[in-house]
Design a protein around this motif. Structure first.
Motif, PDB file in Angstrom:
ATOM      1  N   VAL A  12       0.859  -1.179   0.000  1.00 55.71           N
ATOM      2  CA  VAL A  12       0.000   0.000   0.000  1.00 55.71           C
ATOM      3  C   VAL A  12       0.897   1.230   0.000  1.00 55.71           C
ATOM      4  CG1 VAL A  12      -1.755   1.299   1.272  1.00 55.71           C
ATOM      5  CG2 VAL A  12      -1.823  -1.205   1.257  1.00 55.71           C
ATOM      6  N   ARG A  62       8.701   5.358   5.935  1.00 53.00           N
ATOM      7  CA  ARG A  62       8.176   4.577   7.059  1.00 53.00           C
ATOM      8  C   ARG A  62       7.418   3.372   6.507  1.00 53.00           C
ATOM      9  NH1 ARG A  62      11.312   7.565   9.091  1.00 53.00           N
ATOM     10  NH2 ARG A  62      10.893   9.203  10.615  1.00 53.00           N
ATOM     11  N   ALA A  64       4.629   0.094   7.592  1.00 53.18           N
ATOM     12  CA  ALA A  64       3.725  -0.548   8.541  1.00 53.18           C
ATOM     13  C   ALA A  64       3.433  -1.941   8.001  1.00 53.18           C
ATOM     14  CB  ALA A  64       2.427   0.237   8.681  1.00 53.18           C
ATOM     15  N   ASN A  66       0.897  -5.013   8.419  1.00 57.68           N
ATOM     16  CA  ASN A  66      -0.431  -5.336   8.964  1.00 57.68           C
ATOM     17  C   ASN A  66      -0.914  -4.275   9.946  1.00 57.68           C
ATOM     18  OD1 ASN A  66      -0.429  -7.700   7.430  1.00 57.68           O
ATOM     19  ND2 ASN A  66       0.630  -8.830   9.047  1.00 57.68           N
ATOM     20  N   HIS A  67      -0.740  -3.000   9.534  1.00 59.14           N
ATOM     21  CA  HIS A  67      -1.256  -1.841  10.270  1.00 59.14           C
ATOM     22  C   HIS A  67      -0.485  -1.491  11.531  1.00 59.14           C
ATOM     23  CE1 HIS A  67      -5.384  -2.661   8.179  1.00 59.14           C
ATOM     24  NE2 HIS A  67      -4.548  -2.010   7.405  1.00 59.14           N
ATOM     25  N   GLU A  68       0.698  -2.113  11.728  1.00 57.48           N
ATOM     26  CA  GLU A  68       1.541  -1.757  12.875  1.00 57.48           C
ATOM     27  C   GLU A  68       2.826  -1.119  12.336  1.00 57.48           C
ATOM     28  OE1 GLU A  68       0.956  -2.188  16.099  1.00 57.48           O
ATOM     29  OE2 GLU A  68      -0.608  -3.739  16.216  1.00 57.48           O
ATOM     30  N   LEU A  69       3.253  -0.006  12.941  1.00 54.49           N
ATOM     31  CA  LEU A  69       4.516   0.602  12.534  1.00 54.49           C
ATOM     32  C   LEU A  69       5.628  -0.435  12.628  1.00 54.49           C
ATOM     33  CD1 LEU A  69       4.747   4.185  14.077  1.00 54.49           C
ATOM     34  CD2 LEU A  69       4.587   3.553  11.664  1.00 54.49           C
ATOM     35  N   GLN A  71       9.897  -1.687  11.908  1.00 51.26           N
ATOM     36  CA  GLN A  71      11.303  -1.281  11.875  1.00 51.26           C
ATOM     37  C   GLN A  71      11.984  -2.030  10.724  1.00 51.26           C
ATOM     38  OE1 GLN A  71      12.261   1.118  14.019  1.00 51.26           O
ATOM     39  NE2 GLN A  71      10.192   1.074  14.878  1.00 51.26           N
ATOM     40  N   GLU A  81       0.021  -7.301   4.686  1.00 52.80           N
ATOM     41  CA  GLU A  81      -0.192  -6.007   4.033  1.00 52.80           C
ATOM     42  C   GLU A  81       0.904  -5.073   4.519  1.00 52.80           C
ATOM     43  OE1 GLU A  81      -4.170  -4.313   3.625  1.00 52.80           O
ATOM     44  OE2 GLU A  81      -3.415  -2.425   4.432  1.00 52.80           O
ATOM     45  N   ALA A  83       2.558  -1.354   4.195  1.00 55.41           N
ATOM     46  CA  ALA A  83       2.345   0.012   3.713  1.00 55.41           C
ATOM     47  C   ALA A  83       3.651   0.783   3.747  1.00 55.41           C
ATOM     48  CB  ALA A  83       1.306   0.713   4.567  1.00 55.41           C
ATOM     49  N   PHE A  85       5.168   4.740   3.398  1.00 60.23           N
ATOM     50  CA  PHE A  85       4.722   6.135   3.425  1.00 60.23           C
ATOM     51  C   PHE A  85       5.805   7.062   3.947  1.00 60.23           C
ATOM     52  CE2 PHE A  85       2.729   3.661   6.924  1.00 60.23           C
ATOM     53  CZ  PHE A  85       3.290   4.255   8.041  1.00 60.23           C
TER      54      PHE A  85
ATOM     55  N   TYR B  53      -4.594   6.508   6.474  1.00 64.61           N
ATOM     56  CA  TYR B  53      -4.485   5.094   6.086  1.00 64.61           C
ATOM     57  C   TYR B  53      -5.574   4.342   6.830  1.00 64.61           C
ATOM     58  CZ  TYR B  53      -2.081   0.489   5.659  1.00 64.61           C
ATOM     59  OH  TYR B  53      -1.742  -0.819   5.402  1.00 64.61           O
ATOM     60  N   GLY B  55      -7.937   1.876   8.580  1.00 62.44           N
ATOM     61  CA  GLY B  55      -7.581   0.586   9.159  1.00 62.44           C
ATOM     62  C   GLY B  55      -6.466   0.745  10.172  1.00 62.44           C
ATOM     63  N   MET B  56      -5.364   1.361   9.732  1.00 57.70           N
ATOM     64  CA  MET B  56      -4.261   1.592  10.672  1.00 57.70           C
ATOM     65  C   MET B  56      -4.523   2.825  11.529  1.00 57.70           C
ATOM     66  SD  MET B  56      -0.200   2.171  10.006  1.00 57.70           S
ATOM     67  CE  MET B  56       0.834   2.766  11.376  1.00 57.70           C
ATOM     68  N   LYS B  59      -6.546   2.200  14.676  1.00 60.69           N
ATOM     69  CA  LYS B  59      -5.797   1.290  15.544  1.00 60.69           C
ATOM     70  C   LYS B  59      -4.648   2.032  16.237  1.00 60.69           C
ATOM     71  CE  LYS B  59      -3.704  -3.272  14.918  1.00 60.69           C
ATOM     72  NZ  LYS B  59      -3.373  -4.268  13.895  1.00 60.69           N
ATOM     73  N   TRP B 123      -1.379  12.507   6.552  1.00 59.78           N
ATOM     74  CA  TRP B 123      -0.476  13.348   5.767  1.00 59.78           C
ATOM     75  C   TRP B 123      -1.241  14.566   5.275  1.00 59.78           C
ATOM     76  CZ3 TRP B 123      -1.021   8.136   5.451  1.00 59.78           C
ATOM     77  CH2 TRP B 123       0.073   7.383   5.881  1.00 59.78           C
TER      78      TRP B 123
END
Lengths: 91, 156
Positions: A12, A62, A64, A66-69, A71, A81, A83, A85, B53, B55-56, B59, B123
């Protein structure tokens, strides 16, 4: 984004990266050696053009998973998934 | 629901009244409202577009609120963040916190904003008569968020 085949990664792209890559989502099957965020970044940057310009260090990107930030050493697996950005600018 | 993403505006007074909920234990209500400002670039700002974003976003904001509740002695917290096309002077974001005393409420409110600025996937894109560009993140926002981390646990 949810109907992705289980053996593929859903990528994404958000904000500036969506503009630069001309897409907001993509399904990819990277080589089996690509198991981390850092390896995925290198693999995508190797496409050249806008990919190299946006993803090659020291460009700040950056991730992510599965929707978690995530590293650099965060593991990516088929079906995830991921992402990509720029640093966030909300608030 | 302590976290909302919406295109529509919000009413500060009504939102804080709901957050307080008539709870007689509440002795402090801290609130922050972020607004669209025109920083006088080459041309006047016409539109500030907020992308996120889905979904994220929900959360990550919920996780930030949960962290604030675990670190400070507060009763409740609320985050409302607008998305879509906004104009100068519009409200963008509301963070509200209730507690027994001001110190905890102020700190939790500032923490939530600092973490939102560096972790929540939003953003900003500025549009004026000359065109559009994405707003660049500022190092000072990372420094503000890093203040809340114990020494030796700074994240990259």
């Amino acid at each position: 984004m949810r109907d992705n085949p289980v053996d593929a990664l859903t990528l994404v792209y958000l904000a500036r990266l969506s503009d630069a890559f001309g897409a907001s989502t993509e399904s990819v099957r990277p080589p089996v050696a690509v198991t981390t965020v850092a390896a995925l970044r290198d693999w995508l940057a190797a496409r050249g053009g806008a990919w190299a310009a946006e993803l090659a260090p020291p460009r700040a990107v950056r991730f992510a998973v599965n929707h978690e930030l995530a590293q650099a050493d965060t593991v990516v697996r088929p079906g995830d998934e991921v992402a990509l950005f720029p640093p966030v600018t909300g608030g | 629901m302590p976290v909302r993403i919406q295109e529509s505006d919000f009413d500060l007074t009504a939102e804080l009244a709901t957050l307080r909920g008539g709870d007689p234990r509440v002795g402090a209500v801290a609130a922050f409202v972020g607004t669209v400002r025109d920083v006088a670039g080459a041309a006047p700002l016409s539109t500030l577009t907020l992308e996120h974003y889905p979904g994220m976003t929900e959360k990550s904001l919920a996780a930030i609120v949960d962290t604030a509740k675990s670190r400070w002695d507060i009763f409740d917290a609320l985050v409302i963040h607008r998305v879509g096309a906004l104009r100068p002077t519009d409200q963008i974001v509301l963070v509200g916190v209730t507690g027994a005393h001001r110190g905890e409420a102020f700190a939790a409110c500032e923490f939530i904003m600092d973490y939102l600025k560096t972790r929540a996937p939003f953003w900003k894109k500025e549009t004026n008569a000359l065109g559009s560009h994405w707003v660049e993140a500022r190092d000072s926002d990372d420094e503000a968020a890093a203040r809340w981390q114990p020494a030796g646990r700074r994240e990259s």
